[in-house]
Design a protein around this motif. Sequence first.
Motif, PDB file in Angstrom:
ATOM      1  N   GLY A 157       0.813  -1.225   0.000  1.00 65.84           N
ATOM      2  CA  GLY A 157       0.000   0.000   0.000  1.00 65.84           C
ATOM      3  C   GLY A 157       0.843   1.271   0.000  1.00 65.84           C
ATOM      4  N   GLN A 158       2.043   1.203   0.574  1.00 68.04           N
ATOM      5  CA  GLN A 158       2.907   2.377   0.582  1.00 68.04           C
ATOM      6  C   GLN A 158       3.367   2.720  -0.840  1.00 68.04           C
TER       7      GLN A 158
ATOM      8  N   GLU B  16       1.782   1.805  -3.522  1.00 70.41           N
ATOM      9  CA  GLU B  16       0.598   2.167  -4.295  1.00 70.41           C
ATOM     10  C   GLU B  16       0.163   3.598  -4.010  1.00 70.41           C
ATOM     11  N   ALA B  17       0.233   3.979  -2.727  1.00 68.54           N
ATOM     12  CA  ALA B  17      -0.144   5.352  -2.395  1.00 68.54           C
ATOM     13  C   ALA B  17       0.795   6.321  -3.113  1.00 68.54           C
ATOM     14  N   ALA B  18       2.089   6.026  -3.068  1.00 69.93           N
ATOM     15  CA  ALA B  18       3.057   6.900  -3.726  1.00 69.93           C
ATOM     16  C   ALA B  18       2.779   6.967  -5.231  1.00 69.93           C
ATOM     17  N   PHE B  19       2.448   5.816  -5.821  1.00 63.91           N
ATOM     18  CA  PHE B  19       2.155   5.785  -7.258  1.00 63.91           C
ATOM     19  C   PHE B  19       0.924   6.628  -7.588  1.00 63.91           C
ATOM     20  N   VAL B  20      -0.146   6.413  -6.841  1.00 64.73           N
ATOM     21  CA  VAL B  20      -1.388   7.139  -7.109  1.00 64.73           C
ATOM     22  C   VAL B  20      -1.179   8.645  -6.922  1.00 64.73           C
ATOM     23  N   LEU B  21      -0.271   8.998  -6.019  1.00 64.53           N
ATOM     24  CA  LEU B  21      -0.013  10.421  -5.782  1.00 64.53           C
ATOM     25  C   LEU B  21       1.022  10.976  -6.754  1.00 64.53           C
ATOM     26  N   GLY B  22       1.390  10.167  -7.735  1.00 66.00           N
ATOM     27  CA  GLY B  22       2.253  10.662  -8.801  1.00 66.00           C
ATOM     28  C   GLY B  22       3.716  10.815  -8.419  1.00 66.00           C
ATOM     29  N   MET B  23       4.153  10.136  -7.345  1.00 61.45           N
ATOM     30  CA  MET B  23       5.569  10.243  -6.979  1.00 61.45           C
ATOM     31  C   MET B  23       6.412   9.400  -7.934  1.00 61.45           C
TER      32      MET B  23
ATOM     33  N   ILE C  62      10.036   7.475   0.875  1.00 64.06           N
ATOM     34  CA  ILE C  62       8.947   6.750   1.529  1.00 64.06           C
ATOM     35  C   ILE C  62       9.419   5.400   2.063  1.00 64.06           C
TER      36      ILE C  62
END
Lengths: 213, 221
Positions: free
Chosen positions: A113-114, A116-123, A132
């Motif tokens: 999830g870490q 994925e969150a970074a991916f969805v937030l465009g990092m 992260i």
Amino acid sequence: MDYYLTLINQLFLGALVTLKFFILIGIVSLFFGLLVSILGLVSNSFIKRIINIYVLIMRGTPLLLQLITIYFGLPIIGLSLSRTVAVLIAFALNYSAYFSEIFRGGFESIDKGQFEAAFVLGMKKRDTYKKIVLPQVIKRVLPSISNEIITLVKDTSLIYVVGLGELLRMGKIASNRDASLVPLLFVGLIYLLIIYALTKLLKRWERSYGYFE
Amino acid sequence: MDTLSNIVEINNLTKKFGEKIIFKELSINFKEKEITVILGPSGIGKTTLLRCICGLETVSDGEITINNQPYIKFGEVVDKKNTQKVLNDVGLVFQDFNLFPHLTVYENIRIIVKDDKLVKYWLTELGMFEKKDLYPFELSGGQKQRVAIARALILKPKLLCFDEPTSNLDSSLKMNIASIIKKISKTGTSVIIITHDELFADAVADNIIKFTDLSTNVSCR
Ligand SMILES: Nc1ncnc2c1ncn2[C@@H]1O[C@H](COP(=O)(O)OP(=O)(O)OP(=O)(O)O)[C@@H](O)[C@H]1O
Ligand SMILES: [Mg+2]
């Protein structure tokens, strides 16, 4: 009294050699261990296989044998290294393998999830790892890394086989010369002291990551 | 009657995990600027659908168009180089939030957009500015969720997706989240919500879609 002063002086020189190797090997191996673990995570299956074989050999054979092979064995095929370089290479190869396994476990333990969150937030991938994932990995692996670092201090005594004057060898020379076990007792005390200080330092480092869960 | 265009258009989407078909030739549109709620039994593929829209899953076949930009065609990402550009229009609030545990509330958002004014604005908007120096483990479920929403909103997505936004909340917080989501929608952001909670769905939705079986051909338009 004079006897003890010269003895301590000799052992002190040995301890310096031990510490020098410990610090150099520690830094180099941590760096390469991290590098190898990341390489293993991001690369194709061929490189992964090579890394697996490397780790298997390094963990599956005694460090002493590896050191002997590199220092005494390589000259046979025309590659002679200075003692210091041979020691650095043998230890760095061995410890990088251990550290890389620890880091790999650390990376794999991070919740996906870490990522994925970074991916969805465009990092960017790079930032995701650096900002992260890595801080969380370091927190997770610090206890195992600390263990390994402390083992490294003691493992440096294996350097005696190539005839470099580290702590244990200096103690042994003095012990043989004086036909006494006192020098070895002192050697033990010095190791204990070094490791005590190191443990304190590592605990403090671990605590510095205690601010999050 | 149909004056609004679609924020997401899904055509004949098929998704398999190995041999297992999760949905087959699913076609569904989500209206722009509306709150669409998806209801359906557990394990039917709701989360998976949302993850396909957000770029977290590959698909087996079909098309996804986001904000009139083709994102997936014939089961493949259309323009690999511009994936991120298309996905920039989409925000997702995860069911378990996935806040970054080693960063404070403030840093969790600042790491996405390095603009202190904006960070302050969104934290204030969601009532979390006072908690800005706390770490995620020091927050309640509802507080974590508001941080996650602020973090998604700071990128100004055209579409914001929520997976089970009420599963960690008690009933008063649910209504609080409902009003936050409505407020977000009023600013022109399209919203897709997955939930089991029919009361919440009724409170918040412009449209409700009920899934019953996605593993056969489905078309909801
Ligand atoms: N990574 C995966 N690999 C294999 N199967 C998966 C994977 N993720 C989900 N599934 C399967 O896909 C199906 C749909 O899962 P999904 O999480 O989308 O359901 P859901 O509708 O969100 O359920 P819930 O309401 O319980 O959250 C389930 O049967 C699940 O076992
Ligand atoms: Mg789900």
